[in-house]
Design an enzyme around this catalytic site. Structure first.
Site, PDB file in Angstrom:
ATOM      1  N   HIS A  61      -5.210  -9.477  -1.499  1.00  0.00           N
ATOM      2  CA  HIS A  61      -5.264  -9.709  -0.056  1.00  0.00           C
ATOM      3  C   HIS A  61      -6.296 -10.782   0.295  1.00  0.00           C
ATOM      4  O   HIS A  61      -7.352 -10.872  -0.334  1.00  0.00           O
ATOM      5  CB  HIS A  61      -5.644  -8.419   0.683  1.00  0.00           C
ATOM      6  CG  HIS A  61      -4.664  -7.306   0.527  1.00  0.00           C
ATOM      7  ND1 HIS A  61      -4.747  -6.386  -0.495  1.00  0.00           N
ATOM      8  CD2 HIS A  61      -3.575  -6.960   1.266  1.00  0.00           C
ATOM      9  CE1 HIS A  61      -3.743  -5.520  -0.379  1.00  0.00           C
ATOM     10  NE2 HIS A  61      -3.027  -5.844   0.678  1.00  0.00           N
ATOM     11  N   TYR A  76      -8.143 -10.666   2.856  1.00  0.00           N
ATOM     12  CA  TYR A  76      -9.365 -10.016   3.361  1.00  0.00           C
ATOM     13  C   TYR A  76     -10.305  -9.565   2.238  1.00  0.00           C
ATOM     14  O   TYR A  76     -11.469  -9.247   2.486  1.00  0.00           O
ATOM     15  CB  TYR A  76      -9.029  -8.824   4.272  1.00  0.00           C
ATOM     16  CG  TYR A  76      -8.327  -7.652   3.621  1.00  0.00           C
ATOM     17  CD1 TYR A  76      -8.991  -6.787   2.742  1.00  0.00           C
ATOM     18  CD2 TYR A  76      -6.986  -7.398   3.875  1.00  0.00           C
ATOM     19  CE1 TYR A  76      -8.350  -5.727   2.136  1.00  0.00           C
ATOM     20  CE2 TYR A  76      -6.331  -6.335   3.285  1.00  0.00           C
ATOM     21  CZ  TYR A  76      -7.014  -5.508   2.417  1.00  0.00           C
ATOM     22  OH  TYR A  76      -6.369  -4.470   1.820  1.00  0.00           O
ATOM     23  N   GLU A  77      -9.799  -9.535   1.004  1.00  0.00           N
ATOM     24  CA  GLU A  77     -10.677  -9.178  -0.112  1.00  0.00           C
ATOM     25  C   GLU A  77     -11.571 -10.357  -0.501  1.00  0.00           C
ATOM     26  O   GLU A  77     -12.459 -10.198  -1.347  1.00  0.00           O
ATOM     27  CB  GLU A  77      -9.842  -8.742  -1.322  1.00  0.00           C
ATOM     28  CG  GLU A  77      -9.095  -7.427  -1.085  1.00  0.00           C
ATOM     29  CD  GLU A  77      -8.205  -7.056  -2.253  1.00  0.00           C
ATOM     30  OE1 GLU A  77      -8.674  -6.355  -3.157  1.00  0.00           O
ATOM     31  OE2 GLU A  77      -7.034  -7.486  -2.268  1.00  0.00           O
ATOM     32  N   ALA A 132       2.810  -2.094   4.013  1.00  0.00           N
ATOM     33  CA  ALA A 132       2.569  -1.062   5.019  1.00  0.00           C
ATOM     34  C   ALA A 132       1.987  -1.796   6.221  1.00  0.00           C
ATOM     35  O   ALA A 132       1.176  -2.700   6.059  1.00  0.00           O
ATOM     36  CB  ALA A 132       1.569  -0.050   4.488  1.00  0.00           C
ATOM     37  N   ASN A 147       1.872   3.476  11.067  1.00  0.00           N
ATOM     38  CA  ASN A 147       1.136   3.964  12.240  1.00  0.00           C
ATOM     39  C   ASN A 147       1.521   3.128  13.457  1.00  0.00           C
ATOM     40  O   ASN A 147       1.984   2.002  13.299  1.00  0.00           O
ATOM     41  CB  ASN A 147      -0.381   3.834  11.999  1.00  0.00           C
ATOM     42  CG  ASN A 147      -0.783   2.415  11.620  1.00  0.00           C
ATOM     43  OD1 ASN A 147      -0.626   2.002  10.464  1.00  0.00           O
ATOM     44  ND2 ASN A 147      -1.258   1.659  12.578  1.00  0.00           N
ATOM     45  N   HIS A 169      -3.802   0.824  -4.304  1.00  0.00           N
ATOM     46  CA  HIS A 169      -3.071  -0.141  -5.119  1.00  0.00           C
ATOM     47  C   HIS A 169      -3.477   0.017  -6.579  1.00  0.00           C
ATOM     48  O   HIS A 169      -4.665   0.124  -6.873  1.00  0.00           O
ATOM     49  CB  HIS A 169      -3.452  -1.572  -4.733  1.00  0.00           C
ATOM     50  CG  HIS A 169      -2.944  -2.008  -3.397  1.00  0.00           C
ATOM     51  ND1 HIS A 169      -1.774  -2.694  -3.254  1.00  0.00           N
ATOM     52  CD2 HIS A 169      -3.435  -1.842  -2.167  1.00  0.00           C
ATOM     53  CE1 HIS A 169      -1.574  -2.937  -1.966  1.00  0.00           C
ATOM     54  NE2 HIS A 169      -2.568  -2.434  -1.282  1.00  0.00           N
ATOM     55  N   HIS A 190      -7.269   4.204   6.993  1.00  0.00           N
ATOM     56  CA  HIS A 190      -6.468   3.813   5.827  1.00  0.00           C
ATOM     57  C   HIS A 190      -5.813   5.025   5.163  1.00  0.00           C
ATOM     58  O   HIS A 190      -4.711   4.915   4.610  1.00  0.00           O
ATOM     59  CB  HIS A 190      -7.345   3.058   4.828  1.00  0.00           C
ATOM     60  CG  HIS A 190      -6.580   2.456   3.692  1.00  0.00           C
ATOM     61  ND1 HIS A 190      -5.650   1.453   3.877  1.00  0.00           N
ATOM     62  CD2 HIS A 190      -6.582   2.716   2.367  1.00  0.00           C
ATOM     63  CE1 HIS A 190      -5.126   1.129   2.710  1.00  0.00           C
ATOM     64  NE2 HIS A 190      -5.668   1.882   1.775  1.00  0.00           N
ATOM     65  N   MET A 223      -1.657  -7.060   7.144  1.00  0.00           N
ATOM     66  CA  MET A 223      -2.664  -7.945   6.552  1.00  0.00           C
ATOM     67  C   MET A 223      -2.190  -8.621   5.261  1.00  0.00           C
ATOM     68  O   MET A 223      -3.010  -8.949   4.399  1.00  0.00           O
ATOM     69  CB  MET A 223      -3.942  -7.134   6.269  1.00  0.00           C
ATOM     70  CG  MET A 223      -4.479  -6.377   7.480  1.00  0.00           C
ATOM     71  SD  MET A 223      -5.887  -5.350   7.042  1.00  0.00           S
ATOM     72  CE  MET A 223      -6.057  -4.336   8.543  1.00  0.00           C
ATOM     73  N   SER A 224      -0.896  -8.821   5.117  1.00  0.00           N
ATOM     74  CA  SER A 224      -0.382  -9.391   3.853  1.00  0.00           C
ATOM     75  C   SER A 224       0.925 -10.136   4.092  1.00  0.00           C
ATOM     76  O   SER A 224       1.218 -10.555   5.206  1.00  0.00           O
ATOM     77  CB  SER A 224      -0.168  -8.253   2.839  1.00  0.00           C
ATOM     78  OG  SER A 224       0.893  -7.421   3.255  1.00  0.00           O
ATOM     79  N   SER A 264       0.822  -1.212   0.000  1.00  0.00           N
ATOM     80  CA  SER A 264       0.000   0.000   0.000  1.00  0.00           C
ATOM     81  C   SER A 264       0.855   1.260   0.000  1.00  0.00           C
ATOM     82  O   SER A 264       1.708   1.441   0.867  1.00  0.00           O
ATOM     83  CB  SER A 264      -0.875   0.056   1.255  1.00  0.00           C
ATOM     84  OG  SER A 264      -1.780  -0.994   1.268  1.00  0.00           O
TER      85      SER A 264
HETATM   86  N1  HPA Z   1      -2.696  -3.116  11.451  1.00  0.00           N
HETATM   87  C1  HPA Z   1      -2.823  -3.989  10.422  1.00  0.00           C
HETATM   88  N2  HPA Z   1      -2.507  -3.680   9.184  1.00  0.00           N
HETATM   89  C2  HPA Z   1      -2.009  -2.453   8.948  1.00  0.00           C
HETATM   90  C3  HPA Z   1      -1.863  -1.507   9.968  1.00  0.00           C
HETATM   91  C4  HPA Z   1      -2.227  -1.854  11.296  1.00  0.00           C
HETATM   92  O1  HPA Z   1      -2.110  -1.085  12.258  1.00  0.00           O
HETATM   93  N3  HPA Z   1      -1.348  -0.374   9.392  1.00  0.00           N
HETATM   94  C5  HPA Z   1      -1.193  -0.650   8.074  1.00  0.00           C
HETATM   95  N4  HPA Z   1      -1.597  -1.904   7.798  1.00  0.00           N
END
Ligand code: HPA
Length: 270
Positions: free
Chosen positions: A81, A83-84, A111, A233, A59, A245, A209-210, A28
């Site tokens: 992903h 989650y998609e 990310a 973050n 993306h 996001h 998440m990847s 990302s």
């Molecule tokens: N958690 C999970 N996935 C992420 C995060 C997070 O804090 N930041 C960017 N992708």
């Protein structure tokens, strides 16, 4: 599976005569690296036989083949992903195709959130290991021995040699690199504060998440992996603020220059 891989490979080879030896999966906000390739060909995923179609924000959805600092690379600008709603076979199919194209080394980027409180948003982290917190694995099902062994060894999943190279390059370029363990969480909801405390106790420094499925398949296929995370973050509950996001994309854009410098210089020396 082999037929599907070969059909995707043949389609890609019909668009570009270049033979890549290095693969890049761009997370990302990090896709702009693909724009740095020269003599490049962009192939939308939805044209490639058996590729899924990604809809994640932040993306693009294309494969870019071209030259980067003297090396032929194939880059995924955007990934699939879990989650998609994609199966892990769909998530990792491009890694199989990269291997078929001749890729021996792959740089997987993402990310993610910082779980280690000594990290800060905008830091880059070399992934030295992972924790799979998702009750699934891309290799579940019959094993195809032509693709890899039934029980692959993950003790050097994030190649020591490539990590040493990245650390050396980063030092030369004056780029600070953290080091740590990446935990894979399905998403798409971010973790709760309690889950982040649990993930820290379990030994992870970052959460996202990847990455983990692609790395498992890359190792299964005999590829060397370098994993680089952009900490966008502090993970949920560490600071008294909410997650979104947009912030992830903005911070990834802020680290773009050092990320590009690092990856390009590593590619040159791979
Ligand atoms: N958690 C999970 N996935 C992420 C995060 C997070 O804090 N930041 C960017 N992708």
């Amino acid at each position: 599976m082999i037929t599907m891989i070969n059909e995707a490979k043949d389609y890609i080879l019909s668009k570009s005569h270049l033979k890549p030896s290095i693969g890049l999966i761009l997370g990302s906000g990090l896709g702009s690296l693909a724009d740095e390739l020269s003599n490049s060909v962009n192939i939308p995923y939805d044209e490639i036989p058996h590729f899924a179609k990604s809809g994640a924000i932040g993306h693009a959805n294309e494969l870019v083949i071209g030259e980067l600092n003297g090396k032929i690379v194939v880059a995924m600008k955007g990934r699939f992903h879990y989650y998609e709603g994609f199966s892990l076979e769909e998530v990792t199919f491009p890694v199989r195709v990269m291997k078929a194209l001749g890729v021996e080394q792959i740089i997987v980027t993402n990310a993610c959130g910082a779980v280690n409180t000594s990290f800060k948003p905008g830091d880059l982290m070399l992934i030295n290991d992972h924790i799979n917190l998702v009750s699934n694995n891309p290799l579940i099902g019959p094993n195809n021995d032509q693709l890899g062994t039934r029980f692959p060894d993950l003790s050097d999943a994030y190649s020591k040699e490539l990590r040493a190279l990245a650390a050396k390059v980063a030092a030369e370029k004056g780029i600070q690199l953290k080091n740590g363990v990446y935990a894979w969480w399905t998403g798409p909801a971010y973790e709760t504060p309690a889950e982040i405390r649990m993930i820290r106790i379990l030994g992870a420094d970052a959460v996202g998440m990847s990455t983990v499925p692609e790395v498992i398949v890359a190792v299964h296929g005999g590829m060397k992996v370098l994993g680089i995370s952009c900490l966008t973050n502090m993970a949920c509950g560490i600071l008294d603020q909410s997650l979104n996001h947009q912030e992830v994309i903005e911070v990834a854009a802020l680290v773009k220059d050092k990320f590009l410098t690092l990856v390009k210089s590593v590619v040159e020396k791979m």
